[in-house]
Design an enzyme around this catalytic site. Structure first.
Site, PDB file in Angstrom:
ATOM      1  CG  MET A  18      -1.967  -1.060   1.153  1.00 24.70           C
ATOM      2  SD  MET A  18      -3.466  -0.620   2.434  1.00 24.70           S
ATOM      3  CE  MET A  18      -2.358  -0.598   4.021  1.00 24.70           C
ATOM      4  CG  ASP A  37      10.308   0.327   3.111  1.00 29.66           C
ATOM      5  OD1 ASP A  37      10.673  -0.761   3.647  1.00 29.66           O
ATOM      6  OD2 ASP A  37       8.934   0.074   2.779  1.00 29.66           O
ATOM      7  CG  ASP A  60      14.489   0.962  13.001  1.00 31.69           C
ATOM      8  OD1 ASP A  60      13.109   1.050  13.157  1.00 31.69           O
ATOM      9  OD2 ASP A  60      15.179   0.628  13.996  1.00 31.69           O
ATOM     10  CB  VAL A  61       9.024   3.417  11.358  1.00 26.70           C
ATOM     11  CG1 VAL A  61       9.003   3.739  10.184  1.00 26.70           C
ATOM     12  CG2 VAL A  61       8.705   2.320  11.356  1.00 26.70           C
ATOM     13  CG  ASN A  87       1.575   2.325   4.494  1.00 21.10           C
ATOM     14  OD1 ASN A  87       0.539   1.751   4.376  1.00 21.10           O
ATOM     15  ND2 ASN A  87       2.738   1.620   4.155  1.00 21.10           N
ATOM     16  CE1 TYR A 150      -1.496  -5.641  11.643  1.00 19.79           C
ATOM     17  CE2 TYR A 150      -3.676  -6.470  11.905  1.00 19.79           C
ATOM     18  CZ  TYR A 150      -2.792  -5.870  11.388  1.00 19.79           C
ATOM     19  OH  TYR A 150      -2.949  -5.122  10.266  1.00 19.79           O
ATOM     20  CE  LYS A 154      -1.615  -2.166  12.086  1.00 17.18           C
ATOM     21  NZ  LYS A 154      -0.807  -1.028  11.388  1.00 17.18           N
ATOM     22  CB  THR A 185      -0.170  -5.952   0.263  1.00 19.47           C
ATOM     23  OG1 THR A 185      -0.665  -6.559   1.376  1.00 19.47           O
ATOM     24  CG2 THR A 185      -1.140  -4.766   0.200  1.00 19.47           C
TER      25      THR A 185
END
Length: 243
Positions: A18, A37, A60-61, A87, A150, A154, A185
């Site tokens: 995405m 990324d 590295d987020v 994202n 997860y 979220k 994806t």
């Protein structure tokens, strides 16, 4: 006029899936896009393909230092940031009983801490732009539950989105969350339970997975001035699953 003309966007996890379709659409709508990324090869290739209105930064987020550098380099290249798409994420399914703390913390760092850091370090830049739009990609599992790690991260994205929307409204910065269902994806295709996912998809009212481009259109709406009165809201694209 293009919907994002004159705007500067950061899209995390932008080299694949995405994130890649978001980046392609944003550039086509006039934005200057910073793709971040950990996949340097794909990220650099995508930025090269998209031309002068795109650049890639390895990122590295979950790293505070990396976020500071991303914002600094984005401003130097394109000017103040007006759009952030948080994202990047992982869909790891953990077990309450058997997962280690390290396993759990890794998911929290990527799915939750990264969103906080992204908002924290782009606000000053958006204040220079005098308005902004932050789009946090959550999931339907942030509304209905799912696997530990997860789902709870979220859910956290929803809470952070609402809290940030209230705090940042005075700066004309809008914050919304997007809750996709099953999207076609690589992350889904490579899932070890892909056969089970396909069976579930057949039970949806729309009877199919979404293509990434369909979610990108929703993200574009939230990034653009078309959604100028929407903030602190949750936008669902799940093929009717929650219905």
């Amino acid at each position: 006029m293009s919907k994002l003309e004159g705007k500067v966007a950061i899209i995390t996890g932008g080299a694949n899936g995405m994130g890649e379709t978001h980046a392609r659409l944003f550039v086509s709508e006039g934005a200057k896009v910073v793709i971040t990324d950990i996949d340097s090869e794909k990220g650099e290739a995508l930025a090269k393909e998209l031309g002068n209105h795109a650049m890639f930064i390895k990122h590295d987020v979950s790293s505070e230092t990396d976020w500071q550098q991303v914002v600094k380099k984005a401003e130097e290249a394109f000017g103040p940031i007006s759009i952030l798409v948080n994202n990047a994420g992982v869909s790891t399914s953990l077990s309450v009983e058997y997962s280690s703390l390290d396993d759990y913390q890794q998911v929290v760092n990527i799915n939750q801490i990264s969103v906080f850091l992204g908002m924290k370090y782009t606000v000053a830049s958006m204040k220079k732009a005098e308005k902004g739009s932050i789009i946090n990609i959550s999931s339907i599992n942030g509304l209905s539950g799912g696997a530990i790690g997860y789902s709870d991260t979220k859910f956290a994205v929803r809470g952070m989105t609402r809290a940030a929307a209230r705090e940042l409204a005075k700066y004309h910065i809008r914050v919304n969350s997007v809750h996709p269902g099953v999207i076609n994806t690589p992350m889904v295709k490579n899932n070890e339970h892909y056969d089970r996912i396909q069976q579930m998809v057949q039970t949806l009212p729309l009877g199919r997975m979404a293509e990434p481009e369909e979610i990108s259109q929703l993200v574009l709406f939230l990034a653009s001035d078309d959604s100028s009165y929407s903030t602190g809201s949750e936008f669902i694209a799940d093929g009717g699953l929650l219905a």
